[in-house]
Design a protein around this motif. Structure first.
Motif, PDB file in Angstrom:
ATOM      1  N   ASN A  26      -3.549  15.391 -23.071  1.00 44.34           N
ATOM      2  CA  ASN A  26      -2.607  16.055 -22.318  1.00 44.34           C
ATOM      3  C   ASN A  26      -2.374  15.356 -21.300  1.00 44.34           C
ATOM      4  N   LEU A  27      -1.024  14.777 -21.104  1.00 43.58           N
ATOM      5  CA  LEU A  27      -0.646  13.711 -19.843  1.00 43.58           C
ATOM      6  C   LEU A  27      -0.375  14.571 -18.705  1.00 43.58           C
ATOM      7  N   PHE A  28       0.077  15.786 -18.980  1.00 48.61           N
ATOM      8  CA  PHE A  28       0.292  16.676 -17.805  1.00 48.61           C
ATOM      9  C   PHE A  28      -0.787  17.191 -17.121  1.00 48.61           C
ATOM     10  N   THR A  29      -2.031  17.065 -17.465  1.00 49.22           N
ATOM     11  CA  THR A  29      -3.382  17.705 -16.787  1.00 49.22           C
ATOM     12  C   THR A  29      -3.832  16.487 -15.989  1.00 49.22           C
ATOM     13  N   ILE A  30      -3.126  15.293 -16.036  1.00 49.33           N
ATOM     14  CA  ILE A  30      -3.573  14.125 -15.247  1.00 49.33           C
ATOM     15  C   ILE A  30      -2.848  14.112 -14.022  1.00 49.33           C
ATOM     16  N   ARG A  31      -3.389  14.090 -12.816  1.00 54.35           N
ATOM     17  CA  ARG A  31      -2.534  13.980 -11.678  1.00 54.35           C
ATOM     18  C   ARG A  31      -2.583  12.530 -11.119  1.00 54.35           C
ATOM     19  N   LEU A  32      -1.324  11.795 -11.161  1.00 51.78           N
ATOM     20  CA  LEU A  32      -1.351  10.512 -10.859  1.00 51.78           C
ATOM     21  C   LEU A  32      -1.322  10.451  -9.260  1.00 51.78           C
ATOM     22  N   PRO A  33      -1.996   9.348  -8.872  1.00 57.38           N
ATOM     23  CA  PRO A  33      -2.029   9.026  -7.608  1.00 57.38           C
ATOM     24  C   PRO A  33      -0.805   8.305  -7.357  1.00 57.38           C
ATOM     25  N   ILE A  34      -0.342   8.121  -6.062  1.00 58.45           N
ATOM     26  CA  ILE A  34       0.872   7.666  -5.769  1.00 58.45           C
ATOM     27  C   ILE A  34       0.970   6.122  -6.285  1.00 58.45           C
ATOM     28  N   ASN A  35      -0.015   5.404  -6.135  1.00 56.87           N
ATOM     29  CA  ASN A  35      -0.108   3.890  -6.542  1.00 56.87           C
ATOM     30  C   ASN A  35      -0.008   4.035  -8.130  1.00 56.87           C
ATOM     31  N   ALA A  36      -0.647   4.640  -8.884  1.00 51.02           N
ATOM     32  CA  ALA A  36      -0.484   4.873 -10.296  1.00 51.02           C
ATOM     33  C   ALA A  36       1.006   4.891 -10.664  1.00 51.02           C
ATOM     34  N   LEU A  37       1.422   6.095 -10.091  1.00 49.42           N
ATOM     35  CA  LEU A  37       3.043   6.304 -10.175  1.00 49.42           C
ATOM     36  C   LEU A  37       3.878   5.141 -10.274  1.00 49.42           C
ATOM     37  N   VAL A  38       3.714   4.101  -9.019  1.00 53.20           N
ATOM     38  CA  VAL A  38       4.700   3.420  -8.694  1.00 53.20           C
ATOM     39  C   VAL A  38       4.261   2.299  -9.815  1.00 53.20           C
ATOM     40  N   HIS A 109      -3.274 -11.151  -1.993  1.00 55.50           N
ATOM     41  CA  HIS A 109      -3.973 -10.521  -1.316  1.00 55.50           C
ATOM     42  C   HIS A 109      -3.496  -9.931  -0.238  1.00 55.50           C
ATOM     43  N   TRP A 110      -2.276  -9.453  -0.047  1.00 61.94           N
ATOM     44  CA  TRP A 110      -1.741  -8.636   0.984  1.00 61.94           C
ATOM     45  C   TRP A 110      -1.716  -7.426   0.513  1.00 61.94           C
ATOM     46  N   MET A 111      -1.993  -6.607   1.855  1.00 57.91           N
ATOM     47  CA  MET A 111      -1.942  -4.957   1.604  1.00 57.91           C
ATOM     48  C   MET A 111      -2.591  -4.674   0.401  1.00 57.91           C
ATOM     49  N   THR A 112      -3.873  -4.997   0.259  1.00 60.52           N
ATOM     50  CA  THR A 112      -4.614  -4.535  -0.938  1.00 60.52           C
ATOM     51  C   THR A 112      -5.846  -3.277  -0.618  1.00 60.52           C
ATOM     52  N   THR A 113      -6.051  -3.011   0.578  1.00 60.82           N
ATOM     53  CA  THR A 113      -6.689  -1.678   0.985  1.00 60.82           C
ATOM     54  C   THR A 113      -6.056  -0.447   0.223  1.00 60.82           C
ATOM     55  N   LEU A 114      -7.021   0.506   0.062  1.00 59.56           N
ATOM     56  CA  LEU A 114      -6.419   1.688  -0.529  1.00 59.56           C
ATOM     57  C   LEU A 114      -5.373   2.235   0.131  1.00 59.56           C
ATOM     58  N   MET A 115      -5.601   2.332   1.591  1.00 60.14           N
ATOM     59  CA  MET A 115      -4.611   3.161   2.568  1.00 60.14           C
ATOM     60  C   MET A 115      -3.376   2.117   2.423  1.00 60.14           C
ATOM     61  N   LYS A 116      -3.451   1.061   2.693  1.00 62.69           N
ATOM     62  CA  LYS A 116      -2.279   0.067   2.457  1.00 62.69           C
ATOM     63  C   LYS A 116      -1.497   0.142   1.271  1.00 62.69           C
ATOM     64  N   ALA A 117      -2.248   0.318   0.233  1.00 63.81           N
ATOM     65  CA  ALA A 117      -1.496   0.237  -1.261  1.00 63.81           C
ATOM     66  C   ALA A 117      -0.972   1.664  -1.254  1.00 63.81           C
ATOM     67  N   ARG A 118      -1.459   2.696  -0.796  1.00 60.25           N
ATOM     68  CA  ARG A 118      -0.592   4.101  -0.808  1.00 60.25           C
ATOM     69  C   ARG A 118       0.573   3.774   0.036  1.00 60.25           C
ATOM     70  N   TYR A 119       0.296   3.297   1.210  1.00 52.26           N
ATOM     71  CA  TYR A 119       1.561   3.224   2.100  1.00 52.26           C
ATOM     72  C   TYR A 119       2.706   2.476   1.452  1.00 52.26           C
ATOM     73  N   THR A 120       2.439   1.243   0.835  1.00 53.38           N
ATOM     74  CA  THR A 120       3.372   0.426   0.263  1.00 53.38           C
ATOM     75  C   THR A 120       3.919   0.932  -0.970  1.00 53.38           C
ATOM     76  N   SER A 121       3.290   1.742  -1.477  1.00 51.37           N
ATOM     77  CA  SER A 121       3.792   2.503  -2.726  1.00 51.37           C
ATOM     78  C   SER A 121       4.822   3.707  -2.174  1.00 51.37           C
ATOM     79  N   LYS A 122       4.652   4.204  -1.078  1.00 49.42           N
ATOM     80  CA  LYS A 122       5.659   5.143  -0.427  1.00 49.42           C
ATOM     81  C   LYS A 122       6.882   4.298  -0.074  1.00 49.42           C
ATOM     82  N   VAL A 123       6.472   2.964   0.469  1.00 54.23           N
ATOM     83  CA  VAL A 123       7.787   2.372   0.854  1.00 54.23           C
ATOM     84  C   VAL A 123       8.619   1.854  -0.209  1.00 54.23           C
ATOM     85  N   VAL A 124       7.901   1.530  -1.446  1.00 54.06           N
ATOM     86  CA  VAL A 124       8.664   1.151  -2.789  1.00 54.06           C
ATOM     87  C   VAL A 124       9.348   2.168  -3.270  1.00 54.06           C
ATOM     88  N   LEU A 125       8.858   3.434  -3.024  1.00 50.49           N
ATOM     89  CA  LEU A 125       9.628   4.455  -3.698  1.00 50.49           C
ATOM     90  C   LEU A 125      10.994   4.809  -2.894  1.00 50.49           C
TER      91      LEU A 125
END
Lengths: 141, 114
Positions: A26-38, A109-125
């Motif tokens: 059931n795909l709706f029971t999986i909560r996607l982290p923002i980077n996975a969503l992007v 290898h730019w923006m690869t830490t988890l925090m930075k990856a989350r941040y750039t995900s938001k920027v992309v959206l």
């Protein structure tokens, strides 16, 4: 601890088909982290853009074919329903573009830490939404 | 090391790099195309024809389209690899993909250079 090890050794004896793997269909029971969503949106928009290729070629051919056909294409592009479709496709393009740039940045290898990856995900959206908004204003005003 | 990874022994690495290089070509063209469209602002048929008249622009557009076909081939092939477990079904889909992309490529070439 010992109990755990016993369990593990028991598991190893099982053949692959008998292993009890967690199933979560059931795909709706999986909560996607923002980077996975992007990431999944990058794939989905890529598929959409691929499917629309023949339509783009057809419209380009018609528009360059003759003045009458050009007018037909313009008329098609001006109908409200098509405009909404166009905005959806434009968003698909913008998202694929910005998310792709993000993936390229991570490849070097730019923006690869988890925090930075989350941040750039938001920027992309945000960038995808903003670009679509600008286009919406441009084609309706 | 890097050169070795790009030989035929590592087809995955080649596919990976090809996917990125084609993406770069398309990204550069896209930015350029949008900018040129905003500057020229072709608002009627004659202006639109003029927009596609220069040979360098047609060649750039064709280069974009070739990159697009390669990029789409690798991308959609990966999607099939992930979601179509049946090898014979996937084989058919892969072939359909290649055929349709060749049609698009020939179509675009004819459109831009004929």
């Amino acid at each position: 601890m010992q109990n755990n090890q016993q369990k593990n050794s028991q598991k190893e004896k099982l053949r692959p088909g008998q292993m009890s793997r967690p199933k979560n269909l059931n795909l709706f029971t999986i909560r996607l982290p923002i980077n996975a969503l992007v990431s999944i949106l990058h794939r989905a928009t890529g598929c959409v853009l691929f499917l629309i290729l023949p339509v783009i070629l057809l419209l380009l051919q018609l528009s360059l074919n003759s003045a009458e056909h050009y007018q037909t294409v313009i008329a098609i592009l001006h109908s409200p329903f098509i405009k909404v479709m166009l905005l959806g496709l434009a968003w698909a393009f913008f998202h694929h573009f910005f998310a792709g740039i993000r993936h390229l940045a991570m490849d070097v290898h730019w923006m690869t830490t988890l925090m930075k990856a989350r941040y750039t995900s938001k920027v992309v959206l945000v960038l995808g939404a903003l670009a679509t908004l600008v286009l919406a204003v441009k084609i309706w005003i | 090391m890097l050169i070795e990874l790009l030989t035929k022994r590592y087809p995955g690495m080649r596919a990976w790099l090809t996917q990125r290089l084609s993406a770069l070509v398309m990204a550069v063209y896209s930015v350029f195309a949008v900018t040129r469209f905003l500057i020229v602002q072709p608002s009627n048929y004659v202006a639109w024809i003029d927009f596609f008249q220069p040979l360098w622009w047609r060649i750039a557009t064709l280069l974009f389209w070739i990159s697009l076909c390669i990029h789409a081939w690798l991308g959609i092939r990966d999607v099939f690899k992930d979601y179509v477990p049946n090898p014979s079904v996937r084989d058919v889909l892969d072939k359909l993909l290649v055929v349709s992309l060749w049609i698009y490529l020939i179509w675009a070439t004819w459109l831009l250079l004929a």
